[in-house]
Design a protein around this motif. Structure first.
Motif, PDB file in Angstrom:
ATOM      1  N   ARG A  77       0.820  -1.228   0.000  1.00 12.07           N
ATOM      2  CA  ARG A  77       0.000   0.000   0.000  1.00 12.07           C
ATOM      3  C   ARG A  77       0.844   1.264   0.000  1.00 12.07           C
ATOM      4  N   TYR A  78       1.978   1.236   0.685  1.00 12.38           N
ATOM      5  CA  TYR A  78       2.722   2.477   0.905  1.00 12.38           C
ATOM      6  C   TYR A  78       4.206   2.390   0.546  1.00 12.38           C
ATOM      7  N   GLY A  79       4.686   1.224   0.142  1.00  8.36           N
ATOM      8  CA  GLY A  79       6.105   1.055  -0.133  1.00  8.36           C
ATOM      9  C   GLY A  79       6.550   1.768  -1.399  1.00  8.36           C
ATOM     10  N   SER A  80       7.828   2.118  -1.448  1.00  3.77           N
ATOM     11  CA  SER A  80       8.409   2.803  -2.600  1.00  3.77           C
ATOM     12  C   SER A  80       9.922   2.582  -2.567  1.00  3.77           C
ATOM     13  N   PRO A 107      17.767   1.649  -4.421  1.00  2.00           N
ATOM     14  CA  PRO A 107      16.331   1.901  -4.631  1.00  2.00           C
ATOM     15  C   PRO A 107      15.640   0.802  -5.440  1.00  2.00           C
ATOM     16  N   PHE A 108      16.387   0.143  -6.337  1.00  2.00           N
ATOM     17  CA  PHE A 108      15.778  -0.912  -7.147  1.00  2.00           C
ATOM     18  C   PHE A 108      15.678  -2.221  -6.351  1.00  2.00           C
ATOM     19  N   TRP A 109      16.580  -2.439  -5.424  1.00  2.00           N
ATOM     20  CA  TRP A 109      16.445  -3.525  -4.452  1.00  2.00           C
ATOM     21  C   TRP A 109      15.159  -3.307  -3.641  1.00  2.00           C
ATOM     22  N   HIS A 110      14.958  -2.079  -3.192  1.00  2.00           N
ATOM     23  CA  HIS A 110      13.736  -1.770  -2.440  1.00  2.00           C
ATOM     24  C   HIS A 110      12.493  -1.959  -3.304  1.00  2.00           C
ATOM     25  N   LEU A 111      12.560  -1.535  -4.558  1.00  2.00           N
ATOM     26  CA  LEU A 111      11.425  -1.730  -5.461  1.00  2.00           C
ATOM     27  C   LEU A 111      11.114  -3.207  -5.644  1.00  2.00           C
ATOM     28  N   PRO A 134       6.082   7.991  -8.724  1.00  2.00           N
ATOM     29  CA  PRO A 134       5.758   8.607  -7.431  1.00  2.00           C
ATOM     30  C   PRO A 134       4.262   8.802  -7.235  1.00  2.00           C
ATOM     31  N   ALA A 135       3.564   9.143  -8.308  1.00  2.00           N
ATOM     32  CA  ALA A 135       2.123   9.389  -8.190  1.00  2.00           C
ATOM     33  C   ALA A 135       1.318   8.096  -8.115  1.00  2.00           C
ATOM     34  N   GLY A 136       1.727   7.094  -8.875  1.00  2.00           N
ATOM     35  CA  GLY A 136       0.937   5.865  -8.974  1.00  2.00           C
ATOM     36  C   GLY A 136       1.370   4.744  -8.059  1.00  2.00           C
ATOM     37  N   GLY A 137       2.562   4.856  -7.467  1.00  2.00           N
ATOM     38  CA  GLY A 137       3.073   3.784  -6.619  1.00  2.00           C
ATOM     39  C   GLY A 137       3.432   2.554  -7.427  1.00  2.00           C
ATOM     40  N   VAL A 138       3.624   1.428  -6.746  1.00  2.00           N
ATOM     41  CA  VAL A 138       3.966   0.162  -7.399  1.00  2.00           C
ATOM     42  C   VAL A 138       2.684  -0.558  -7.806  1.00  2.00           C
ATOM     43  N   LYS A 139       2.609  -0.956  -9.068  1.00  2.00           N
ATOM     44  CA  LYS A 139       1.479  -1.726  -9.582  1.00  2.00           C
ATOM     45  C   LYS A 139       2.015  -2.997 -10.232  1.00  2.00           C
ATOM     46  N   SER A 154       6.270  -8.054  -2.252  1.00  2.00           N
ATOM     47  CA  SER A 154       5.301  -8.069  -1.158  1.00  2.00           C
ATOM     48  C   SER A 154       3.902  -8.406  -1.656  1.00  2.00           C
ATOM     49  N   PHE A 155       3.595  -8.052  -2.913  1.00  2.00           N
ATOM     50  CA  PHE A 155       2.291  -8.423  -3.475  1.00  2.00           C
ATOM     51  C   PHE A 155       2.166  -9.950  -3.550  1.00  2.00           C
ATOM     52  N   ILE A 156       3.255 -10.629  -3.942  1.00  2.00           N
ATOM     53  CA  ILE A 156       3.251 -12.083  -4.004  1.00  2.00           C
ATOM     54  C   ILE A 156       3.191 -12.667  -2.593  1.00  2.00           C
ATOM     55  N   MET A 157       4.048 -12.158  -1.700  1.00  2.64           N
ATOM     56  CA  MET A 157       4.120 -12.719  -0.349  1.00  2.64           C
ATOM     57  C   MET A 157       2.803 -12.527   0.395  1.00  2.64           C
ATOM     58  N   LEU A 158       2.135 -11.385   0.171  1.00  2.00           N
ATOM     59  CA  LEU A 158       0.827 -11.176   0.784  1.00  2.00           C
ATOM     60  C   LEU A 158      -0.188 -12.173   0.234  1.00  2.00           C
ATOM     61  N   ASN A 159      -0.184 -12.348  -1.067  1.00  2.00           N
ATOM     62  CA  ASN A 159      -1.145 -13.242  -1.708  1.00  2.00           C
ATOM     63  C   ASN A 159      -0.924 -14.704  -1.321  1.00  2.00           C
ATOM     64  N   GLU A 160       0.339 -15.092  -1.141  1.00  2.00           N
ATOM     65  CA  GLU A 160       0.682 -16.488  -0.868  1.00  2.00           C
ATOM     66  C   GLU A 160       0.707 -16.827   0.620  1.00  2.00           C
ATOM     67  N   SER A 161       0.634 -15.841   1.475  1.00  5.92           N
ATOM     68  CA  SER A 161       0.756 -16.089   2.913  1.00  5.92           C
ATOM     69  C   SER A 161      -0.442 -16.844   3.459  1.00  5.92           C
ATOM     70  N   THR A 162      -0.146 -17.777   4.353  1.00 13.80           N
ATOM     71  CA  THR A 162      -1.166 -18.503   5.105  1.00 13.80           C
ATOM     72  C   THR A 162      -0.727 -18.542   6.559  1.00 13.80           C
ATOM     73  N   GLU A 163      -1.485 -19.243   7.380  1.00 10.18           N
ATOM     74  CA  GLU A 163      -1.077 -19.414   8.775  1.00 10.18           C
ATOM     75  C   GLU A 163       0.155 -20.312   8.902  1.00 10.18           C
ATOM     76  N   ASN A 164       0.583 -20.918   7.808  1.00  9.59           N
ATOM     77  CA  ASN A 164       1.704 -21.859   7.855  1.00  9.59           C
ATOM     78  C   ASN A 164       2.909 -21.388   7.043  1.00  9.59           C
ATOM     79  N   THR A 165       3.024 -20.091   6.798  1.00  8.29           N
ATOM     80  CA  THR A 165       4.157 -19.566   6.041  1.00  8.29           C
ATOM     81  C   THR A 165       4.786 -18.388   6.779  1.00  8.29           C
ATOM     82  N   LEU A 166       6.005 -18.056   6.402  1.00  6.12           N
ATOM     83  CA  LEU A 166       6.705 -16.885   6.936  1.00  6.12           C
ATOM     84  C   LEU A 166       7.709 -16.442   5.875  1.00  6.12           C
TER      85      LEU A 166
END
Length: 290
Positions: free
Chosen positions: A86-89, A197-201, A265-270, A207-219
């Motif tokens: 949501r807020y990363g850059s 900055p590209f490492w951060h990107l 900067p205006a659109g963030g990561v998509k 994080s979109f993948i890790m959020l989507n793939e996360s369950t109670e049994n992952t880290l």
């Protein structure tokens, strides 16, 4: 780079862990995102005790939780991925500093809800703030992404990196030679400051993948951005093709993913497209990253 080398690299971005290749001690998991790994020797008796403790934890993961143990840690890590999506850059990157308290409850047959009090760390500015979060893991035949709500993080989310982001955007928007970078970090844990900055990107997009793939049994953590290539700019968005190696601490697997994403900067990561690649041990050699 072999699997052993990849796992070592996780420590450069991941949490402070005490583990060997067969046992991970949940009570030793620190939540500081960029701490280096620590290794310990455990006796067979200690390993058995830890395994028994983990089994009990999984069964009793409802009600008040031990903040340093896996059920609370897994849920809290999802909050980190959520904040980054949501807020990363390139100049704003969120990590989980500490879990202060947690509670879990079953919600009928639909899933399990976690209530958490945590400390969130904005890595680049070295700013920390206590936040409250709710994480809901749906249940069902089809795996659905966790649902996350975060509150009390207003000051952290107000951090202003607009000037740095705009300068980076203008620099690469006018690039006549599109850039490709491999292995962030490299085998020695080094990242060229110009490429940080590209490492951060790459982390934010992952994080979109890790959020989507996360369950109670992952880290999940990012082990390495194996390759990131700038593509031709479209619609005022910088566009990137990226190959990342993730690390699931629970299974010790290193899933590989390819991503196509944009940033401004205006659109963030998509994230436009994701594709999971074969596991390292399923390949005769590492996949090409060019």
């Amino acid at each position: 780079m072999g699997l052993r080398g990849v796992i070592v690299l996780v420590g450069l971005m991941g949490t402070t862990w005490s583990f060997n290749m067969t046992t991970i001690r949940p009570e030793a998991v620190s939540t500081d995102t960029f701490a280096r790994p620590e290794t310990t020797e455990e006796t067979t008796e200690q390993k058995g005790a830890v395994a028994e403790e983990e089994a009990v934890e999984d069964v009793m993961a409802t009600g008040e939780l031990n903040p340093s143990h896996y059920p609370a840690q897994r849920a809290a890590k999802v909050v980190q991925h959520y904040l980054n999506t949501r807020y990363g850059s390139p100049y704003k990157l969120f990590g989980l500093k500490q879990v202060h308290s947690g509670n879990a409850e079953d919600v009928a047959d639909s899933g399990r809800k976690y209530q958490l009090d945590i400390s969130v760390h904005e890595i680049i500015s070295d700013t920390k703030e206590n936040c409250s979060a709710e994480v809901f893991f749906p249940r069902g035949v089809k795996q659905l992404s966790p649902q996350v709500q975060v509150s009390s993080c207003e000051e952290l989310l107000k951090i202003d990196a607009n000037s740095e982001e705009e300068a980076l955007y203008q620099q690469y928007k006018t690039n006549k030679t599109l850039r490709t970078e491999k292995r962030l970090p490299d085998s020695y844990g080094h990242i060229d400051p110009e490429m940080t900055p590209f490492w951060h990107l790459g982390i934010v997009a992952s994080s979109f993948i890790m959020l989507n793939e996360s369950t109670e049994n992952t880290l999940y953590n990012v082990a390495q951005v194996a390759n990131i290539t700038q593509l031709t700019t479209e619609n005022d968005q910088l566009k990137f093709d990226c190959h990342v190696l993730l690390h699931d601490m629970v299974s010790q697997e290193i899933p590989q993913w390819k991503l196509l994403f944009t940033w401004s900067p205006a659109g963030g990561v998509k994230v436009l497209h994701t594709e999971q690649l074969p596991h390292v041990h399923d390949c005769e050699k590492h996949p090409k990253t060019n």
